[in-house]
Design a protein around this motif. Structure first.
Motif, PDB file in Angstrom:
ATOM      1  N   GLN A  36       0.856  -1.190   0.000  1.00  0.00           N
ATOM      2  CA  GLN A  36       0.000   0.000   0.000  1.00  0.00           C
ATOM      3  C   GLN A  36       0.893   1.241   0.000  1.00  0.00           C
ATOM      4  OE1 GLN A  36      -3.293  -0.533  -0.038  1.00  0.00           O
ATOM      5  NE2 GLN A  36      -3.402  -2.667   0.618  1.00  0.00           N
ATOM      6  N   ASP A  38       0.470   5.195   0.970  1.00  0.00           N
ATOM      7  CA  ASP A  38      -0.359   6.267   1.522  1.00  0.00           C
ATOM      8  C   ASP A  38       0.463   7.538   1.654  1.00  0.00           C
ATOM      9  OD1 ASP A  38      -2.400   4.436   1.750  1.00  0.00           O
ATOM     10  OD2 ASP A  38      -1.958   3.949   3.848  1.00  0.00           O
ATOM     11  N   ASP A  56      -6.387  -1.872   4.084  1.00  0.00           N
ATOM     12  CA  ASP A  56      -6.134  -0.434   4.011  1.00  0.00           C
ATOM     13  C   ASP A  56      -5.998   0.085   5.439  1.00  0.00           C
ATOM     14  OD1 ASP A  56      -5.968   2.252   3.569  1.00  0.00           O
ATOM     15  OD2 ASP A  56      -8.038   2.500   2.870  1.00  0.00           O
ATOM     16  N   HIS A  58      -4.672   3.068   6.192  1.00  0.00           N
ATOM     17  CA  HIS A  58      -4.476   4.520   6.184  1.00  0.00           C
ATOM     18  C   HIS A  58      -5.285   5.243   7.264  1.00  0.00           C
ATOM     19  CE1 HIS A  58      -4.163   8.511   3.774  1.00  0.00           C
ATOM     20  NE2 HIS A  58      -3.190   8.390   4.636  1.00  0.00           N
TER      21      HIS A  58
END
Length: 341
Positions: A36, A38, A56, A58
């Motif tokens: 991922q 971010d 996810d 984030h």
């Protein structure tokens, strides 16, 4: 005896096969698990977080950074540090106490070269240089009365100031601490491979998306006020370490034909005349690396080397200007194996 050994073997073989198959499945899953990416804006700067996970994370990352912001950001009027600076009653949390205590420790170890009370001096010189004139000696002397890490302490769950005008600014340690906090969150989520970077302060673990150790570049100092030149001086292997760089070589002045960075000495209230242009520090945590990188910009090369001799757990990479104005490099002998190029 043979019968017993055959029984043991009959039990062990399926177990070993199961272990091998399980290991292959885990490795296969990890290889196929995506990384991922971010990014966003926090603490007045940009952050980038890369991590291998099929979730996810984030929102959780942002929540952790906001916790740090609520404790340490002088730009957040409701933060703990803002209440302290306004001399308002406030409850100190673990984050504030941890960073204040570490800042106090680094201040002692560097004889005050690192000081979270120095902001008024930095602001005075920054404004003065923009206006083309330095602060007056009288202005500097008045600021020296309210600057000094020994003039603040923790007692009874609050910050005690020798003078109510004293202001705290943790900008030179908070980004590193924020990177540590995000890294701790990722570890709690079971993330094995990640790189956290907040305003250039970095914590990494495991391997990158390219299946190699994390490699971080150190920018070459140039007379580039627009910060468009990103040529690298070197590349370091920073896997399972924290790294911070302090370098205001894009904000400099000349004296007697020599170039100096605009770094203010908390003791004198004036720019230091050391020729370090960039100080990069590797440590076990980023808050420590951040604080020492800042301090070394004040101590200069000789002072930094004396401090490093007392702290073998730290590694440093310095770019400095020699007597002829040419860029030179010095680094800790223990850093040699981490230099990629």
């Amino acid at each position: 005896m043979e019968k017993k050994q055959k029984k043991q073997l009959a039990w062990q073989v399926p177990f070993l096969l199961l272990l091998i198959v399980g290991t292959i499945l885990i490795i296969s899953h990890q290889r196929s698990m995506p990384y991922q990416h971010d990014e966003g804006f926090i603490f007045g700067t940009v952050y980038h977080v890369t991590y291998q996970s099929d979730r996810d994370l984030h929102p959780g990352i942002v929540a952790e950074m906001q916790r740090v912001d609520s404790a340490l950001s002088p730009f957040n009027e409701q933060s703990i540090i803002s209440h302290v600076n306004r001399n308002e009653p406030t409850r100190l949390n673990d984050m504030f106490v941890r960073v204040f205590t570490l800042a106090e420790e680094v201040s002692r170890e560097t004889d005050g070269a690192f000081d979270i009370t120095v902001a008024p001096m930095v602001n005075a010189w920054g404004f003065g240089f923009k206006q083309g004139r330095a602060p007056s000696p009288q202005a500097i002397d008045s600021l020296r009365a309210i600057v000094g890490y020994r003039k603040v302490r923790l007692s009874g769950g609050r910050v005690v100031k020798a003078d109510p005008r004293i202001m705290l600014d943790c900008s030179a340690i908070a980004k590193g601490y924020g990177s540590d906090v995000v890294a701790a969150y990722l570890r709690r989520q079971g993330v094995a491979n990640f790189m956290v970077e907040i305003g250039g302060e970095i914590v990494s673990r495991g391997i990158s998306e390219k299946r190699v150790p994390w490699k971080i570049g150190v920018t070459k100092p140039t007379d580039d006020s627009l910060q468009q030149n990103q040529e690298l001086q070197t590349v370091l292997n920073v896997t399972d370490k924290a790294m911070a760089t302090s370098g205001n070589y894009r904000n400099f002045y000349y004296k007697n034909g020599r170039k100096y960075a605009h770094t203010i000495d908390p003791k004198t209230g004036r720019p230091v005349q050391h020729n370090i242009l960039s100080a990069t520090v590797l440590a076990d945590n980023c808050a420590t690396a951040d604080a020492y990188a800042t301090a070394f910009m004040v101590t200069g090369l000789d002072g930094a080397r004396r401090i490093l001799a007392r702290h073998p757990e730290l590694m440093a990479y310095f770019i400095y200007a020699d007597a002829q104005g040419r860029n030179q490099v010095w680094f800790s002998p223990t850093l040699k194996d981490k230099i990629v190029k």
